[in-house]
Design an enzyme around this catalytic site. Sequence first.
Site, PDB file in Angstrom:
ATOM      1  N   PHE A  10      46.823 -20.964  -6.971  1.00  0.00           N
ATOM      2  CA  PHE A  10      46.941 -19.982  -5.805  1.00  0.00           C
ATOM      3  C   PHE A  10      47.087 -20.451  -4.491  1.00  0.00           C
ATOM      4  CE2 PHE A  10      46.156 -16.039  -2.992  1.00  0.00           C
ATOM      5  CZ  PHE A  10      46.673 -15.178  -3.600  1.00  0.00           C
ATOM      6  N   GLU A  43      41.491 -17.355 -14.164  1.00  0.00           N
ATOM      7  CA  GLU A  43      41.869 -17.932 -15.390  1.00  0.00           C
ATOM      8  C   GLU A  43      41.344 -19.506 -15.585  1.00  0.00           C
ATOM      9  OE1 GLU A  43      44.212 -14.868 -13.730  1.00  0.00           O
ATOM     10  OE2 GLU A  43      44.195 -16.777 -12.669  1.00  0.00           O
ATOM     11  N   CYS A  66      40.316 -22.508  -5.493  1.00  0.00           N
ATOM     12  CA  CYS A  66      39.815 -22.106  -4.022  1.00  0.00           C
ATOM     13  C   CYS A  66      39.826 -20.380  -3.989  1.00  0.00           C
ATOM     14  CB  CYS A  66      40.556 -22.713  -2.945  1.00  0.00           C
ATOM     15  SG  CYS A  66      39.968 -22.200  -1.298  1.00  0.00           S
ATOM     16  N   VAL A  67      39.033 -19.791  -3.771  1.00  0.00           N
ATOM     17  CA  VAL A  67      39.063 -18.474  -3.547  1.00  0.00           C
ATOM     18  C   VAL A  67      38.657 -18.200  -1.730  1.00  0.00           C
ATOM     19  CG1 VAL A  67      38.071 -16.159  -3.978  1.00  0.00           C
ATOM     20  CG2 VAL A  67      38.200 -17.859  -5.718  1.00  0.00           C
ATOM     21  N   ILE A  68      39.492 -17.488  -1.157  1.00  0.00           N
ATOM     22  CA  ILE A  68      39.279 -17.182   0.344  1.00  0.00           C
ATOM     23  C   ILE A  68      38.953 -15.831   0.591  1.00  0.00           C
ATOM     24  CG2 ILE A  68      40.147 -17.316   2.600  1.00  0.00           C
ATOM     25  CD1 ILE A  68      41.718 -19.987   1.721  1.00  0.00           C
ATOM     26  N   GLU A  71      40.004  -8.847   2.631  1.00  0.00           N
ATOM     27  CA  GLU A  71      39.558  -7.642   3.249  1.00  0.00           C
ATOM     28  C   GLU A  71      39.283  -6.805   2.141  1.00  0.00           C
ATOM     29  OE1 GLU A  71      42.898  -5.699   5.233  1.00  0.00           O
ATOM     30  OE2 GLU A  71      43.284  -7.630   6.663  1.00  0.00           O
ATOM     31  N   THR A  72      39.205  -7.228   0.742  1.00  0.00           N
ATOM     32  CA  THR A  72      38.551  -6.228  -0.271  1.00  0.00           C
ATOM     33  C   THR A  72      37.312  -7.175  -0.948  1.00  0.00           C
ATOM     34  OG1 THR A  72      40.148  -7.169  -1.830  1.00  0.00           O
ATOM     35  CG2 THR A  72      41.045  -5.275  -0.496  1.00  0.00           C
ATOM     36  N   HIS A  74      37.653  -7.973  -3.940  1.00  0.00           N
ATOM     37  CA  HIS A  74      38.167  -8.811  -5.309  1.00  0.00           C
ATOM     38  C   HIS A  74      37.604  -9.955  -5.041  1.00  0.00           C
ATOM     39  CE1 HIS A  74      41.352 -10.200  -7.650  1.00  0.00           C
ATOM     40  NE2 HIS A  74      41.450 -11.092  -6.820  1.00  0.00           N
ATOM     41  N   ARG A 113      36.241 -28.761   3.142  1.00  0.00           N
ATOM     42  CA  ARG A 113      35.538 -29.314   1.663  1.00  0.00           C
ATOM     43  C   ARG A 113      36.378 -29.866   0.835  1.00  0.00           C
ATOM     44  NH1 ARG A 113      33.415 -25.189   4.386  1.00  0.00           N
ATOM     45  NH2 ARG A 113      31.177 -24.926   3.973  1.00  0.00           N
TER      46      ARG A 113
END
Length: 143
Positions: A10, A43, A66-68, A71-72, A74, A113
Amino acid sequence: MKILIVEARFYENIADELAQGAIQVLEAHGFEYDRISVPGVFEVPGAIRFAADGNDGYEGYVALGCVIRGETSHYDYVCEESAHALQNLIVKDKLAIGYGILTVENQDQAWARCSVEKLNKGGSVAKAAIRMIELKKQYGLIR
């Protein structure tokens, strides 16, 4: 011995940096590796399960992504569920997995990181996977 690197693409530039750190460590320790990509962090556990069920001879796995925060909510679901699924693969299925999913507030935190010149999370999780493989051998789970 062979390890599978599963990377969420992503954030492609972050995924590449994480993979670079992992690959440097694996090569330095004499491991062969395959590298596959999935669309996002959610996934990653499924891809590892598919590979393990496919019996491709992997002794361990490196999970990268990575997950950043956005605003939600999710972010919370993706982080929690992917971590939970990976932990289940480790504990219930006895897979040797290095956990390299960054969960951060912004891109600056991600780069601090993942950078091989800074914290090198990719390298550290490759070392974790190697250590888990060693433990599996020690306890007779790998011949």
